[in-house]
Scaffold this active site. Structure first.
Site, PDB file in Angstrom:
ATOM      1  N   MET A 289       0.840  -1.192   0.000  1.00 39.93           N
ATOM      2  CA  MET A 289       0.000   0.000   0.000  1.00 39.93           C
ATOM      3  C   MET A 289       0.876   1.243   0.000  1.00 39.93           C
ATOM      4  O   MET A 289       1.963   1.257   0.566  1.00 39.93           O
ATOM      5  CB  MET A 289      -0.907  -0.006   1.244  1.00 39.93           C
ATOM      6  CG  MET A 289      -1.820   1.210   1.378  1.00 39.93           C
ATOM      7  SD  MET A 289      -3.066   1.307   0.079  1.00 39.93           S
ATOM      8  CE  MET A 289      -4.349   0.240   0.765  1.00 39.93           C
ATOM      9  N   ASP A 292       5.716   4.298  -1.246  1.00 44.88           N
ATOM     10  CA  ASP A 292       7.130   4.166  -0.916  1.00 44.88           C
ATOM     11  C   ASP A 292       7.850   3.355  -1.993  1.00 44.88           C
ATOM     12  O   ASP A 292       7.405   2.268  -2.360  1.00 44.88           O
ATOM     13  CB  ASP A 292       7.293   3.483   0.444  1.00 44.88           C
ATOM     14  CG  ASP A 292       8.734   3.501   0.928  1.00 44.88           C
ATOM     15  OD1 ASP A 292       9.441   4.482   0.635  1.00 44.88           O
ATOM     16  OD2 ASP A 292       9.145   2.531   1.600  1.00 44.88           O
TER      17      ASP A 292
END
Length: 350
Positions: A289, A292
């Site tokens: 999710m 990054d």
């Protein structure tokens, strides 16, 4: 418009911990605790009746343990499960059995640890509600790499010593990374990995990979040389970057600020690889999710690296690879089970 409440079932054999869980989760406006179960048998009875969106599961329970429970649950009811676990190897067996993610049980005598636990748990419940639950066998029996593809030493002698593969992953990444590494030969170029994971668990995860894979795998320490036949995993609660030390690439691990909410952060690793290794790198961004690693992968591609993003259909959460793809940081998208062959093919071209 009010956000739909997530229906959560709490499964834990401890009366005290169960009560703490229910009381705290019930205060969240976006969570509705629809019930609890005191063991796996109780959970099996209640799941069809309560139809939860997410289950929190204690791994160590009397009777039917969490791993065997998951093996029975997921094929019939593919509901996202967040493990609540002590520092124990069984968490990786449970992730292999189909759980989406895990949170380490807190020290109940320390209020700051309890508060941190619930911040993390609530965040992961939200992520899990968007997860694609994969059957345990789904990613394990599809990969077939021919013997000639596995043997690099005769095809690519010494040319690969300057090549480094960087892998970044989050939710669902423990199994995705394993699916890739276990198919790579013992003489594969050096690999650096950042997986979002708390301290303690990274060492156990590296040891698990080391037992299963042909390459050597270890939790990284500052000064470790990136060398052919070895994969280095960023330690939990530390940032890891690649640096040039004399004639070698080495890793540097340090405590610092969170980046994109994470320590270790995939972006920290990828940006360092882009800067130091440039066109001799290959980047792989896997399930998770958020964003990054997306900017770091783009930097790698802009500096000449070849980049791979895990495809939507094979991700537990198609977040990080999606953002990287939308930014233009991905050369090719592929299902997890095809990535080993893509890596080997790319190295053959090099």
């Amino acid at each position: 418009m009010q956000q739909k409440q997530l229906k959560v079932l709490v499964v834990d054999d401890s009366i005290l911990f169960r009560k703490v869980m229910i009381d705290r989760l019930s205060k969240e406006p976006n969570i509705k605790v629809v019930g609890y179960a005191f063991n796996a048998f109780d959970a099996k009875r209640k799941i069809p009746l309560l139809n939860p969106d997410v289950i929190t599961l204690d791994v160590e329970m009397p009777g039917l343990n969490g791993i065997d429970f998951l093996k029975q649950l997921i094929p019939k009811h593919p509901i996202p499960v967040i493990l609540v676990s002590s520092l124990n190897l069984t968490v990786f067996e449970a992730l292999s059995a189909g759980a989406v993610d895990f949170v380490k049980k807190p020290d109940m005598s320390k209020q700051h640890a309890i508060n941190g636990f619930f911040v993390e748990l609530i965040r992961k419940i939200s992520i899990a509600s968007h997860a694609h639950v994969r059957l345990p066998s789904a990613a394990q029996n599809k990969v077939h790499i021919s013997p000639i593809n596995r043997n690099l030493s005769n095809i690519l002698p010494n040319k690969l010593n300057d090549t480094v593969v960087a892998i970044g992953a989050s939710t669902g990444g423990t199994e995705a990374t394993l699916a890739i590494l276990k198919e790579l030969p013992a003489d594969f170029p050096g690999i650096v990995i950042t997986q979002h994971m708390p301290p303690g668990f990274t060492k156990m995860y590296a040891e698990r990979l080391n037992r299963i894979c042909k390459m050597q795998v270890k939790e990284a320490q500052t000064g470790d040389i990136i060398t052919r036949g070895q994969a280095l995993l960023a330690p939990g609660d530390m940032q890891m970057k690649v640096v040039k030390t004399g004639a070698n690439y080495t890793v540097q691990c340090m405590h610092g600020e969170k980046v994109n909410g994470h320590q270790p952060s995939v972006d920290v690793l990828f940006h360092s690889v882009a800067e130091v290794i440039k066109q001799n790198a290959i980047g792989v961004i896997l399930t998770g999710m958020g964003h990054d690693g997306a900017a770091g992968l783009l930097a790698m591609r802009n500096n000449g690296a070849y980049t791979i993003g895990q495809s939507k259909e094979s991700c537990v959460v198609y977040g990080m690879p999606m953002v990287a793809y939308n930014l233009g940081g991905v050369c090719i998208q592929a299902p997890c089970e095809q990535i080993p062959n893509i890596l080997l093919q790319k190295l053959r071209e090099k």
